[in-house]
Each structure stands twice: as C-alpha cells, then as structure tokens.
Motif scaffolding. Structure first.
Motif, short mmCIF file in Angstrom:
data_model
loop_
_atom_site.label_atom_id
_atom_site.label_comp_id
_atom_site.label_asym_id
_atom_site.label_seq_id
_atom_site.Cartn_x
_atom_site.Cartn_y
_atom_site.Cartn_z
N TRP A 292 11.14 -42.44 -16.05
CA TRP A 292 10.73 -43.87 -17.46
C TRP A 292 9.82 -43.23 -18.51
O TRP A 292 9.98 -44.05 -19.81
CB TRP A 292 9.96 -44.69 -16.37
CG TRP A 292 10.47 -45.49 -15.48
CD1 TRP A 292 10.83 -45.31 -14.11
CD2 TRP A 292 11.34 -46.61 -15.77
NE1 TRP A 292 11.77 -45.96 -13.30
CE2 TRP A 292 11.69 -46.94 -14.58
CE3 TRP A 292 12.30 -47.25 -16.97
CZ2 TRP A 292 13.18 -47.97 -14.05
CZ3 TRP A 292 13.45 -48.43 -16.72
CH2 TRP A 292 13.41 -48.68 -15.07
N LEU A 293 8.89 -42.31 -18.29
CA LEU A 293 8.08 -42.43 -19.33
C LEU A 293 8.43 -41.07 -20.53
O LEU A 293 8.08 -40.14 -21.30
CB LEU A 293 7.11 -42.20 -19.16
CG LEU A 293 6.40 -43.91 -18.00
CD1 LEU A 293 4.66 -43.12 -17.92
CD2 LEU A 293 6.54 -44.51 -19.52
N LYS A 294 9.56 -40.12 -19.72
CA LYS A 294 9.34 -38.79 -20.26
C LYS A 294 10.17 -38.34 -21.92
O LYS A 294 11.27 -38.97 -21.79
CB LYS A 294 10.03 -37.73 -19.79
CG LYS A 294 9.77 -36.43 -20.15
CD LYS A 294 10.62 -34.89 -19.12
CE LYS A 294 10.42 -33.53 -19.41
NZ LYS A 294 10.54 -32.95 -18.94
N SER A 295 9.53 -38.27 -22.94
CA SER A 295 10.08 -38.54 -24.41
C SER A 295 9.87 -36.79 -24.66
O SER A 295 8.80 -36.41 -24.68
CB SER A 295 9.49 -39.47 -24.85
OG SER A 295 8.83 -39.35 -25.17
N LYS A 296 10.88 -36.41 -25.94
CA LYS A 296 10.97 -35.55 -26.64
C LYS A 296 10.28 -35.84 -27.67
O LYS A 296 10.13 -37.02 -28.34
CB LYS A 296 12.59 -35.37 -27.43
CG LYS A 296 12.57 -33.84 -28.39
CD LYS A 296 13.83 -33.30 -28.47
CE LYS A 296 13.64 -32.23 -29.05
NZ LYS A 296 14.76 -31.79 -30.01
N ALA A 297 8.21 -35.18 -27.94
CA ALA A 297 7.72 -35.46 -28.97
C ALA A 297 8.05 -34.72 -29.95
O ALA A 297 8.56 -33.74 -30.25
CB ALA A 297 6.43 -35.36 -28.62
N CYS A 298 7.42 -35.49 -30.96
CA CYS A 298 7.83 -35.42 -32.94
C CYS A 298 7.11 -33.60 -32.38
O CYS A 298 5.98 -33.49 -32.13
CB CYS A 298 7.38 -36.34 -33.71
SG CYS A 298 8.59 -36.88 -34.04
N ASP A 299 7.95 -32.18 -33.62
CA ASP A 299 7.11 -31.23 -33.43
C ASP A 299 5.97 -31.79 -34.70
O ASP A 299 6.46 -30.83 -35.85
CB ASP A 299 7.82 -29.95 -33.70
CG ASP A 299 7.41 -28.53 -33.63
OD1 ASP A 299 6.01 -28.51 -33.03
OD2 ASP A 299 8.15 -28.06 -33.62
#
Length: 931
Positions: free
Chosen positions: A801-808
């Motif tokens: 539900w909460l895992k997402s690709k964070a901005c670099d």
C-alpha cells in the motif's frame, strides 16, 4: 539493738506477708467472659467446641489464673442481628470482663459502640470487616487476619495471572461491603478493577431466583473472572446455579474467599456439590505446623464427637480464649481489680421494662485492653502478636485449588513476601522479596478440568459485533478508504488490523463504521473521544499514539513508525568553478585514469616488435605509451595499430571510452544547466525563529503539537486537506513549509519532486489501534502485531500500500556523481580483453623464441643457465620481428654452407656425387621457422 532490728527487718516483712495474703485473697473466684455466635453455623459449632476446650485447658493450668476460674457464657444469636445485640447488652449488665464475638460484622459495628462506652473488650475471629480495625473501635480486636489481607491476596492472584477486570458476587451486608471496598482498592493499586458487582440479599434472604438473575447478568459480562464473597449456604447455591447455567465450563475463572475452604474442611461434600465447585480457587488462613497443633487436631474427634471437622477458625477460637486468659492473668498480676460501676450517662434510663441502667462500666477495661494488645505468644495458629493498627502481625493464607471432593495447595500468600510456593514461616527467615520473579504458584486445574489458563474475558452481549470507528479520509486513501463500487473499506491500516485479528486464538466479530463528513479529514481526537465514551468499541486507522490520547484510551503496539517532519520547497544552487570535476566520484577518476595507462601499456607490448611507431629510445617509448593511452579519450591517437590483438584491444577500449565520455558529458551538462535543489528552510528550528506560515494536515495532531509544544502562534498555521493543496501552497508561497507525519510525507514526495524533507524528525511516535481503557483485546492485538512484524507480513502489507518510488533529490555531495558501480562491467570486459591479448601474444612469442633458440644455439650453449636464457628471451622480445627473421636466415645459410662443404668432402672421399637439386628439398626455406 534487738528492738531496732525488729522494727527495721521483722516488722516490714510481717506487713508484706499480710499484704501478700490480702492480694492473694483479692483475686476473684470467677472471671466471667461471654461469647455471641450463631451456633447453627459451621463456625458457630466449631467456636463453641474450641472455646470450651480452651476454657477447660486454662482452668486446669493453675499457672495461668491461679485460684480464679474462667467462666464462659454463650449466647446464640440464631442468625439474628437483633438477638446478637440483645446478647451483648445482657453481658454488659452482668459483670462480664470481655466478650468473644460477635460472629458477623453487622453486630460488631453496633456492639463496638457499647464496648467503647462501657470499656468491655470484644475479640472476634469471624467478624473480619477491615473497617472494624480502625481507631473508631478501640475496644474491638480481630484475632484472625481480617479481610483486607484476604482481598490483598486475591488482588495479587489476579495480577499474577494477568487479568485486568473481575466480577464480584457478594451479599449486601457490612462485612461483605467493607471487604469488597478493600478488594477494589487493592485491585486499583495493580491497575485492575471491578467491572461489575452482583449484589445479593444478606444471609438467608437471598432466594434462588435472585441468585439466578444475577448470574445471568454476570454471564453477559465481558469479564470471566468471578469472585464469590458470601456465606456458606449462599455460596454453595451460587455454584449450583452456575453449574446449571453452564458457567463452570472452560473459559471461566472462579475465586471463592475463605468460606469455601471452611465448608470443605468441616463438612462432608456430596458428589453433586463437588462437581459444582470443580476448578475453583479458594483461600484458607495459614496456620504453620507445630507439635501443639498436631496434638489438638488429634484431640478434635474426641472433643467434637465426630460431628464436625476442624478448620483454621476453630484454632483461632481456641487461641482467642488463651489471648484473653493471658491478658486477664497479667491484669491480676498487676494488681488489677475486677470491678464495675454505674455509667453516669445511663442515669435515668433504668425505669420501665428496658432497664438500661443495669449496664455498668468495667473499671479495668482499659488496662485489660492494653494487656490484650501486648500479647506475644505462640498458639495453635503460630506466633500471635498485634501491630499498631490492632491487626495480627504477618498474616498468611493458603491458596487452594478445588479438585473433586478435595483440593490441592498451589501456593501461599503472606504480607511479607506475597505469592510463593514456599511456606511463609520459611520465608520469614529471609529478607522480604516481592519481586515479580519471586511470585510463584503451582499449576491450576481450571473449571472444565483444563490446565490451560483461561483468557479471562469474552466479548460482551453474547458475541455482539464490535463497532469499530474508521476515519473517512478524503486524502491519502492508500492508508484507509472506502471503495465506492463495492462499499468495502480497505487500505494499509485495515489490512494490518485484519491480519492481526486472524492471528488471535478466538473470533472477533466486528463491523467498520466510517467516521467523518466526506468533505475533509475527520478530527482524530473526536474519534478517540468516541472510543472512550463507548460509542465505538475500537478505532482503526492512521491514529498517532500521542500523550493526550493515551490518557483516555489504550493503544496497541505501534504497527508503523510515525514522526513529524518538515517539508519545504527548494531553490537554485550557485555553480562551482570546480564543477567539471563533479561528474565522477574520486574512485571513478582513479580507475578511469589507471585504465588509460593500462591500455597504453598493453597496446605498446602488442605493437612493439612489429610497429616502428612503438619503437625507439626508452624515453620516446614512455611518451608514446602515455600519449597513446590518454589520446584515446578524444579518439585523436596518431599511432596506427597493425597487430590483430592490438586492434581488438583498441576497439573494445574505444567503446568503453565512448560510454564514459558520453556519460561524463551528459552529467556535466546536467550539473551546469539543470536547476540544483536546496531547501530554503533548514528544519523546525528555522520555522520557530521565522514568521512564515506553516501548513498542516486537517485532523492531524500536528496542529496541537505546534501550538502547545513548540509555541508557534495559531495565526501562522494553515490547514491543508490534500497533497494537491500541499503542492499548491508551497509553490505559491502561501506557506513556507508543511509539517506532517512521515508516512504521509513519503507518499507526497513520491509525486512531488520539487519538495523535500528538511531537518530531522522532531517527534517519535507511531500508529496504533485504539481500545477503551483496560481492554484485554488491546494486549492480545499488540501480541499479534509483534508476530506480524517478526514473520515479515507487516512489511509485505506496507509494501503493498505505501511503497512508492521516491524522488532522487540531491541531498549530499556524491548523489549527482557517476559511480564506479555504473561502469565496472565495461572495465571488467576491457581488462579481460587485455589479459587475453597479452596471454596469446606471450604464447606466440615464446614459441618463436624456442625455435630461434634451438636453431641458433650449439649443443653446448643449450645447456646454459636459465638466467642467460631469460636475458636472451628479453633481447629477443625487444628486437624487431623482421630483424630477428634476417638474423635467423643468415645463420641458417651459414649452416647450410658448412654442411655443403662437408658433404662434398665426404662424396669426394666415398665416390658419391652431389644431387643437382642441392641439399634442401624443393620449396624449403628459412621463413618456415616463423610460421
């Protein structure tokens, strides 16, 4: 002189003798004491037998009262409080120095006022209301442990087994009310409580229908821990009806006070009754084993004619008589005179049928009371002494588990060391120890003949579904939301809750109820208040565990960490004059430079023997190696490669250089042209010192924290309801930063790369599920959440539900640099190619050298040292290949010439002519040595 001696010695001795005679004659012939009991009860029967035996033993021992005789008068109150009071009035009008009794606390409260006025001590071993030991009743003395100690033992047992709520069933009289109040106080000290009180009519007034109705109510309660404090008749009826209502099955915990052990010790229990009380825990006053006790137990059948069994209260009855007898002995030895006088306050009350004027005050009552309280003797019940509160010192109880018609002892309780499996008298020889590790009991057979400790509670109202409040969020719906198509509530928090419920060893019927207006996120404090007020049975969602919420509800173990962080926009960074160095990390620079040199050396080795451009003086060759290696970076090398191996290595290296230079160019272009991000806000400290506006999420505890803990003015705070509002407020400058919980911020930043977290988390908390105070489900759910964390399922739900690709987003000096790990594959391929080329070249050169060395060397030379061979090999390698071929050709021709001359000489001597074709076959030449 003789007359003087007579006056000084003989005359005083004569007077002393006469005075001793007068003192001896002042001892009364009879000392009257009274006893008030209901002799139809178990303890009443025991008391009569034991007290008469004690009086006989006192009168048969002249060392106790000398020539005085102790006379015991008994009065049967016959279960009537009124008759008990009448008996007390009669004794106080008939020169009675002390009264043993009454049997129940209700009469004791009334008669104690008379005892205070008329100075007649009262001693009771059955009226055990804790309030009777107060200073209000100085003439009332309890000669057995009062119910305060028994209730303390029960509270310790409840805490030991880990229960938090109990139900009590008791009769509505003074003794039971005072005892239950004491139990409530002791449970509160251990963070437990009485959740329900089932009150019955006192003594024989309680009907079976009344008991049954109360038991039905108890069966609908959440708690399954039931404490019965009643009299024997009512108590046995309670268990009989409980068995018929199936309340003696597994899952229930029944604890009876000492009335049950009295029944078991003194009467024969039928098979039906034993079935009713199977698995019940009960208490019994502890009396240590001794020779005197064993002797009295052996006498008991003779004293009672087998009519009743002995229990500890019979021993206390016997000791009470001896306490009183020893106090009277001391009173008489002190010169006390048993006398009574009219009470002035009763003057004028002697007329009529109620002759209260006959009541008289015992003149020596205060002195006798003092002697009683100074008692320090060893009786049948052990050492007897009173503390400053008039209670017995070091009271103790046996803890019994009823099994069939008998019981087993599972431990002891004492106010010295709490629960133990070691007898208190042994512990008294050691230092007191109430640590949790020392509190021990043996295993219990619970109702239903199970050894598994019951949970101690069930869902109330016969399994009614739990009403679980769920926040109706309008943003961050991955956390918790309602599917409009299926009307199902799902999300990260819901999945965690359901997974934890699945691990519980019992079903948890429940229904989710959305809380909110669907237009904005609800107030989580309002949701918590509804749990505290029992509108909801629990709350499930993204509920942060903070101090003001823990004061009114209980939370489970946190299932995700959460702390407040600051999100701020970013600005441009100024370019550095050394920006051209930033594309590569230092390690990348070193490895790349090393490979330029390695490739230059490898190509030089491969081309040195056949390419004039790679030959010459050593200085020139070194410059050629350096120039060739580094010039490949720009594809500007002038030297041609003629060997197949050299060309293969160079092609691979140029491909690597192409990738590296392209990456370098792209990175440098990004560094010099793309905006570099840096926060304008450094953290919560810079927000506190500024006057900028701060955004927060609607419903979050961030608002109260910023106002109450950080002292930020409320006028600076702006409520934001969604990630879109976050981004818009930050971009337009309506707020300088947003303060929110970390899980929300991570989701927000995954889609908004122009913002970032600045500073450190300045709170540490987590999300948990909320339950009403002291709810046992909160503890079981916490255990389940820990299990989910340990088996990895909690992380899987989080990733779902909460895992997402964070901005670099750049946050350190090396984050925008090209790492060696991105190119190590190319370098490995190039290195392998160089190694293979060198290996092939070395094998071919060694093969040529062996042929050259074989043809050139004489037999004597071939046997030279290895060092000479190495020198020749190095010389051979350094020579140009064409020159080596010419040398070998000339050497071959010289050899042929010598062989021709030798052959002609041989032919001339042998008459053989030389072939016209010469000494070599057609087509053979010296070049064959190099192929």
């Amino acid at each position: 002189m003789n007359m003087k001696l007579l006056r000084v010695v003989v005359v005083p001795l004569f007077y002393l003798f006469i005075e001793g005679i007068s003192i001896q004659h002042s001892r009364p012939d009879v000392v009257n004491i009274g006893a008030i009991f209901s002799f139809g009860t178990i303890n009443g029967k025991l008391a009569k037998i034991a007290m008469n035996a004690a009086v006989n033993d006192v009168n048969s021992d002249p060392s106790i009262l000398g020539g005085s005789k102790l006379v015991l008068s008994t009065h049967d109150s016959n279960y009537s409080g009124f008759l008990g009071i009448i008996g007390g009035l009669q004794y106080m009008g008939t020169n009675t120095v002390a009264i043993i009794g009454p049997q129940v606390s209700a009469m004791a409260h009334i008669l104690s006022h008379l005892a205070n006025e008329l100075h007649v001590p009262m001693l009771s071993f059955t009226a055990l209301d804790p309030s009777l030991s107060s200073l209000q009743y100085p003439y009332f003395i309890q000669t057995s442990p009062n119910d305060l100690f028994q209730m303390t033992a029960i509270a310790d047992m409840i805490s030991y087994f880990g229960y938090r709520e109990v139900v009590v069933i008791y009769t509505d009289d003074e003794q039971s009310r005072g005892s239950i109040i004491a139990l409530g106080d002791k449970l509160a000290e251990r963070r437990c409580k009485i959740s329900y009180k089932a009150v019955l009519s006192p003594e024989a007034l309680a009907s079976r229908d009344e008991i049954k109705n109360e038991l039905v109510k108890v069966s609908l309660m959440e708690s399954r821990v039931i404490i019965v404090h009643a009299y024997a008749i009512i108590g046995l009826q309670i268990f009989d009806l409980a068995h018929k209502l199936r309340m003696m099955e597994p899952g229930y915990i029944w604890i009876a006070t000492s009335w049950l052990s009295t029944v078991l010790d003194s009467t024969s229990v039928s098979k039906e009754v034993s079935k009713d009380i199977q698995g019940v825990l009960t208490l019994r006053p502890h009396t240590p084993d001794s020779e005197r006790k064993r002797a009295f137990v052996a006498r008991w059948n003779e004293l009672s004619n087998g009519s009743i069994g002995l229990n500890p209260y019979g021993l206390y009855a016997y000791d009470t008589v001896f306490i009183l007898a020893n106090a009277i002995k001391l009173f008489l030895d002190q010169g006390g005179v048993i006398s009574f006088s009219n009470n002035s306050s009763l003057n004028g009350l002697g007329r009529g049928y109620l002759n209260l004027g006959a009541l008289s005050t015992f003149n020596g009552g205060k002195q006798l009371l003092g002697n009683i309280l100074k008692t320090n003797m060893t009786g049948l019940t052990g050492n007897i002494a009173f503390g400053i509160d008039k209670s017995l010192i070091r009271p103790a109880f046996d803890i019994l588990n009823v099994i069939g018609k008998d019981y087993k002892q599972i431990g002891y309780w004492s106010n010295y060391s709490g629960l133990s499996v070691v007898p208190p008298e042994i512990l008294y020889t050691k230092a007191p120890n109430r640590s949790s590790s020392s509190q021990q009991l043996s295993r219990v057979v619970w109702p239903g003949k199970t050894m598994v400790k019951p949970r101690g509670w069930v869902f109330p109202y016969n399994g009614r579904e739990l009403r679980i409040g769920v926040p109706d969020r309008v943003s961050y719906k991955a956390v918790v939301s309602k599917d409009e198509k299926t009307n199902e509530i799902h999300g990260f928090c819901i999945d965690v809750f359901l997974a934890a419920v699945d691990l519980l060893p019992y079903p948890v019927p429940h229904k989710f109820i959305l809380f909110g207006d669907k237009h904005k996120n609800p107030s989580y404090m309002d949701l918590i208040n509804r749990v505290a007020s029992n509108v909801f049975d629990a709350a499930v969602g993204d509920i942060a565990i903070v101090t003001n919420r823990t004061k009114i509800v209980d939370f489970t173990q946190p299932y995700i960490e959460s702390g407040l962080v600051v999100v701020a926009p970013v600005r441009k960074l100024n370019s550095s004059p050394w920006a051209f160095m930033r594309p590569f990390t230092p390690l990348m620079w070193v490895v790349t430079g090393a490979f330029f040199l390695i490739v230059g050396v490898v190509v030089w080795i491969l081309e040195h023997r056949i390419n004039d451009e790679f030959r010459g003086p050593p200085k020139k060759q070194l410059i050629t190696i350096l120039w060739f290696g580094f010039s490949t970076m720009f594809f500007s090398h002038r030297e041609n490669t003629v060997s197949t191996l050299g060309r293969m290595v160079l092609i691979l290296w140029l491909f690597v250089v192409l990738i590296i230079t392209s990456s370098y160019t792209a990175s440098l272009t990004s560094i010099l042209t793309v905006q570099q991000l840096a926060p304008s806000i450094k953290g919560i400290e810079s927000l506190i010192t500024s006057n900028d506006h701060i955004g927060f999420q609607v419903g979050s505890f961030a608002e109260n924290y910023l106002i109450g803990e950080v002292n930020i003015a409320k006028s600076r705070l702006i409520a934001l309801g969604s990630p879109e509002e976050y981004a818009d407020a930050l971009k337009t400058g309506r707020v300088a930063a947003v303060v929110d919980e970390r899980p929300y911020v991570d989701l927000f930043l995954s889609n908004n790369c122009m913002f970032q977290i600045v500073g450190q988390e300045f709170t540490k908390s987590g999300w948990g599920f909320a339950f009403p105070r002291d709810s046992p489900l909160a503890m079981d759910m916490s255990t389940a959440i820990l299990t989910l964390s340990e088996n990895g399922k909690l992380q899987k739900i989080h990733d779902k539900w909460l895992k997402s690709k964070a901005c670099d987003i750049p946050s350190s000096d090396d984050s925008d640099k090209l790492q060696l790990k991105s190119f190590w594959g190319l370098f490995v391929i190039c290195g392998i190619a160089c190694a293979l080329a060198l290996l092939i070249y070395f094998c071919l050169t060694l093969r040529q050298f062996k042929r050259y060395f074989t043809q050139q060397s004489e037999p004597s030379m071939q046997q030279g040292s290895s060092s000479r061979s190495i020198k020749r090999f190095l010389s051979f390698v350094d020579d140009k290949e064409e020159e080596a071929k010419n040398k070998l050709k000339r050497k071959h021709m010289e050899t042929q010439s010598r062989q021709g001359n030798a052959e002609e000489e041989f032919q001339s001597q042998s008459g053989i002519r030389r072939c016209d074709s010469g000494p070599y076959p057609v087509g053979q030449n010296s070049n064959a040595l190099f192929h």
